[in-house]
Design a protein around this motif. Structure first.
Motif, PDB file in Angstrom:
ATOM      1  N   ALA A 165     -20.823  33.530 -83.763  1.00 23.89           N
ATOM      2  CA  ALA A 165     -21.941  34.468 -83.657  1.00 23.89           C
ATOM      3  C   ALA A 165     -21.478  35.872 -84.039  1.00 23.89           C
ATOM      4  CB  ALA A 165     -22.492  34.475 -82.230  1.00 23.89           C
ATOM      5  N   THR A 166     -22.346  36.606 -84.721  1.00 25.52           N
ATOM      6  CA  THR A 166     -22.029  37.968 -85.170  1.00 25.52           C
ATOM      7  C   THR A 166     -22.945  38.948 -84.452  1.00 25.52           C
ATOM      8  OG1 THR A 166     -21.453  37.123 -87.360  1.00 25.52           O
ATOM      9  CG2 THR A 166     -21.877  39.489 -87.188  1.00 25.52           C
ATOM     10  N   ASN A 167     -22.361  39.949 -83.753  1.00 25.49           N
ATOM     11  CA  ASN A 167     -23.215  40.935 -83.077  1.00 25.49           C
ATOM     12  C   ASN A 167     -23.720  41.948 -84.102  1.00 25.49           C
ATOM     13  OD1 ASN A 167     -21.237  39.953 -81.398  1.00 25.49           O
ATOM     14  ND2 ASN A 167     -20.809  41.874 -80.449  1.00 25.49           N
ATOM     15  N   VAL A 168     -24.963  42.350 -83.918  1.00 26.91           N
ATOM     16  CA  VAL A 168     -25.563  43.378 -84.770  1.00 26.91           C
ATOM     17  C   VAL A 168     -26.190  44.428 -83.864  1.00 26.91           C
ATOM     18  CG1 VAL A 168     -27.246  43.883 -86.560  1.00 26.91           C
ATOM     19  CG2 VAL A 168     -26.049  41.699 -86.579  1.00 26.91           C
ATOM     20  N   LYS A 169     -25.779  45.678 -84.050  1.00 29.59           N
ATOM     21  CA  LYS A 169     -26.363  46.778 -83.272  1.00 29.59           C
ATOM     22  C   LYS A 169     -27.612  47.256 -83.996  1.00 29.59           C
ATOM     23  CE  LYS A 169     -25.169  51.094 -80.945  1.00 29.59           C
ATOM     24  NZ  LYS A 169     -25.696  50.601 -79.667  1.00 29.59           N
ATOM     25  N   LEU A 170     -28.738  47.250 -83.301  1.00 28.56           N
ATOM     26  CA  LEU A 170     -30.004  47.653 -83.903  1.00 28.56           C
ATOM     27  C   LEU A 170     -30.188  49.161 -83.805  1.00 28.56           C
ATOM     28  CD1 LEU A 170     -32.396  44.895 -82.506  1.00 28.56           C
ATOM     29  CD2 LEU A 170     -31.206  44.944 -84.700  1.00 28.56           C
TER      30      LEU A 170
END
Length: 294
Positions: A165-170
């Motif tokens: 899983a790859t975290n993405v900061k919105l």
């Protein structure tokens, strides 16, 4: 920059214009994404409504044999009625993904990602479109949390699904870009050598019958050639048909030898030396290694 969208009539006001709408009208307000930083988290406006008549209804009951009578009286009302409207702006953020091969600088089409609210990737927010020929895909979502998680649902053809899983900061009104790599699906080829071994003999008045059984043999030597043009999953040719891929593969104590990290395609295995005490017939066998999906 605020516009009123009258759902009932289909009309949209000019930005910032004063509007008049009647009762029982369905509407919503919109503002450009670039303005979410310029207004407060909530936006208030005063809505004014006029009521010109107050109505009172009366029923006059006489007796059972005569119909009841109804009267409606109206009188003018000069005062205006007010109601307040409070708008909470919806923040949106865009996620862009670029999909690449993990060894070559090649962008990959056909990868599908899910956007999840939890790190375990069990709560799907939305599924992104498949990456295009430039390896790109993007989606705009409502920003309800600071971080979301991307996980691959479908890998490009010829690749292994990336399970990480790859975290993405919105960031509201902005695009968050990430690059995710895939490993090409490679294969293994294992060659086993078997030969007949004398295990005994039955002697009778009719003669001797020797008994044999197949056992795996060590010290058989093989060369592997490309049986057709071999290409990577992204289309680059690695071998032309007939090229030597690996020579002098020798079977071990268990009678086998394995060649790893082969690109998918058709190969030819040729015996160049038989095990001790065996005849080398220069036998060739063809094998095709294929993509088994995700």
């Amino acid at each position: 920059g605020v516009k009123l969208h009258n759902v009932s009539t289909g009309n949209v006001s000019a930005a910032g214009a004063s509007v008049t709408i009647g009762g029982e009208t369905t509407f919503y307000l919109s503002a450009p994404l670039t303005q979410t930083k310029d207004v407060s988290a909530t936006f208030s406006a005063k809505m004014k409504g006029s009521i010109t008549k107050d109505y009172s209804a009366y029923k006059l009951t006489t007796n059972a044999s005569v119909q009841d009578l109804a009267f409606v009286f109206g009188e003018g009302v000069a005062d205006e009625k007010y109601v307040s409207l409070k708008v909470s702006w919806i923040e949106q953020a865009t996620i862009e993904i670029v999909k690449k091969d993990d060894t070559a600088d090649v962008n990959l089409a056909g990868a599908v990602f899910g956007v999840y609210s939890d790190e375990a990737c069990t709560k799907l927010i939305t599924q992104m479109p498949a990456t295009d020929k430039n390896g790109k895909s993007s989606v705009t979502i409502i920003k309800t949390q600071d971080t979301v998680y991307l996980k691959e649902i479908t890998a490009p053809q010829g690749y292994v699904v990336n399970a990480t899983a790859t975290n993405v900061k919105l960031v509201a009104s902005k695009t968050s870009a990430v690059t995710v790599e895939n490993k090409e699906q490679l294969a293994e080829l294992t060659i086993y050598k078997e030969g007949q071994v004398l295990t005994g003999a039955d002697v009778s008045e009719n003669g001797t019958v020797f008994q044999y059984e197949n056992r795996r043999q060590k010290n058989a030597v093989y060369n592997v050639y490309a049986g057709a043009d071999i290409v990577t999953a992204y289309g680059t040719k690695v071998y032309s048909k007939g090229d030597l891929v690996k020579e002098n593969l020798t079977t071990g104590e268990n009678g086998s030898v394995t060649l790893k990290n082969l690109h998918l395609g058709t190969y030819v295995v040729k015996e160049t030396k038989a095990p001790d005490s065996f005849y080398n017939g220069s036998e060739e066998k063809s094998v095709t290694l294929t993509y088994a999906g995700q």
